[in-house]
Design a protein around this motif. Sequence first.
Motif, mmCIF file in Angstrom:
data_model
loop_
_atom_site.group_PDB
_atom_site.id
_atom_site.type_symbol
_atom_site.label_atom_id
_atom_site.label_comp_id
_atom_site.label_asym_id
_atom_site.label_seq_id
_atom_site.Cartn_x
_atom_site.Cartn_y
_atom_site.Cartn_z
ATOM 1 N N THR A 23 0.838 -1.194 0.000
ATOM 2 C CA THR A 23 0.000 0.000 0.000
ATOM 3 C C THR A 23 0.874 1.245 0.000
ATOM 4 O O THR A 23 1.744 1.413 0.854
ATOM 5 N N ALA A 55 -3.191 5.500 1.700
ATOM 6 C CA ALA A 55 -4.416 4.965 2.289
ATOM 7 C C ALA A 55 -5.143 6.048 3.062
ATOM 8 O O ALA A 55 -4.524 6.944 3.654
ATOM 9 N N TYR A 80 -8.355 6.159 5.946
ATOM 10 C CA TYR A 80 -9.210 5.319 6.797
ATOM 11 C C TYR A 80 -10.176 6.188 7.595
ATOM 12 O O TYR A 80 -9.774 7.175 8.221
ATOM 13 N N ASP A 119 -13.076 4.439 3.580
ATOM 14 C CA ASP A 119 -11.784 3.752 3.600
ATOM 15 C C ASP A 119 -11.342 3.508 2.161
ATOM 16 O O ASP A 119 -12.132 3.066 1.321
ATOM 17 N N VAL A 120 -10.065 3.781 1.863
ATOM 18 C CA VAL A 120 -9.543 3.535 0.526
ATOM 19 C C VAL A 120 -8.055 3.247 0.628
ATOM 20 O O VAL A 120 -7.350 3.841 1.442
ATOM 21 N N GLU A 121 -7.575 2.307 -0.191
ATOM 22 C CA GLU A 121 -6.151 1.991 -0.256
ATOM 23 C C GLU A 121 -5.701 2.002 -1.718
ATOM 24 O O GLU A 121 -6.426 1.539 -2.602
ATOM 25 N N VAL A 122 -4.504 2.527 -1.930
ATOM 26 C CA VAL A 122 -3.923 2.596 -3.263
ATOM 27 C C VAL A 122 -2.579 1.879 -3.218
ATOM 28 O O VAL A 122 -1.711 2.217 -2.409
ATOM 29 N N GLY A 123 -2.415 0.884 -4.084
ATOM 30 C CA GLY A 123 -1.214 0.071 -4.061
ATOM 31 C C GLY A 123 -0.110 0.599 -4.958
ATOM 32 O O GLY A 123 -0.264 1.591 -5.679
ATOM 33 N N ASP A 129 -0.581 1.219 -8.746
ATOM 34 C CA ASP A 129 -2.018 1.044 -8.860
ATOM 35 C C ASP A 129 -2.597 2.195 -9.666
ATOM 36 O O ASP A 129 -2.018 3.287 -9.727
ATOM 37 N N LEU A 138 -6.998 12.954 0.075
ATOM 38 C CA LEU A 138 -5.867 12.051 -0.151
ATOM 39 C C LEU A 138 -4.635 12.814 -0.618
ATOM 40 O O LEU A 138 -3.497 12.443 -0.301
ATOM 41 N N VAL A 194 -4.921 9.887 6.860
ATOM 42 C CA VAL A 194 -4.323 9.571 5.565
ATOM 43 C C VAL A 194 -2.881 9.158 5.812
ATOM 44 O O VAL A 194 -2.144 9.848 6.536
ATOM 45 N N ARG A 196 1.533 8.722 8.781
ATOM 46 C CA ARG A 196 0.377 9.616 8.753
ATOM 47 C C ARG A 196 0.789 11.001 8.251
ATOM 48 O O ARG A 196 1.800 11.558 8.679
#
Length: 227
Positions: free
Chosen positions: A3, A6, A8, A24-28, A31, A50, A61, A67
């Motif tokens: 990741t 992200a 949350y 909630d979102v995650e970016v790899g 990605d 973000l 974030v 963070r």
Amino acid sequence: MSTVLAGYGLVKKYGSTTALAGVDVEVGERDSLAIMGPSGSGKSTLLHILAGIIRPDDGQVLLRGERVDNLGENRLSALRRKRFGFVFQFGQLLPELPAEENVALPLILEGIPRGEAVVRARRWFAPLGLDGLEHRRPGQLSGGQAQRVAIARALAVEPDVVFADEPTGALDQATGTEVVQLLTTATRQSGASLVMVTHDADVAAHCGRILHVRDGRISGHSQFTVS
């Protein structure tokens, strides 16, 4: 896939209006994420949080596990300059500068000598189909060419993440398709991740994943195989 970015429990309110209600979102790594939703759904607010442009009222974030939403303004501004790239709907190029200096500008602002910054900027012109346009000013470029210059500028700092806010919104369909293909390919090849807001499903389909937002919440998620 590790990741990179992200968010949350992201909450954002504007008066009595809730723009985000605990997202909630995650970016790899490498990605490509398209965020879609109707007007007022919260998609642009999510991108801006973000990207460190606005702060959430609640939630956090993280960039590579650290963070960042609680950083002071100076550190947050430095983060946006050094580790994020941005492509906006209308490019936002400086009209008085030639294309190569528009691309080099983020590097110059970081203290890199102008000559070196321009050399680094020029590396992006061939991959983005901009050969021969280095000395043209924005007023001498087509809309599609100007957006390709904006993509080069976003990638010049070798960012962790590129944020694109309706990058094809001011272009015709054929030009928009060309631009989004270049955007997704170039970001992936550079090693950056991409987070893009768009209202166009055909544009979103060029990304590996689509996040659907409605009334400040995630309403759906699609995933594709990107070659």
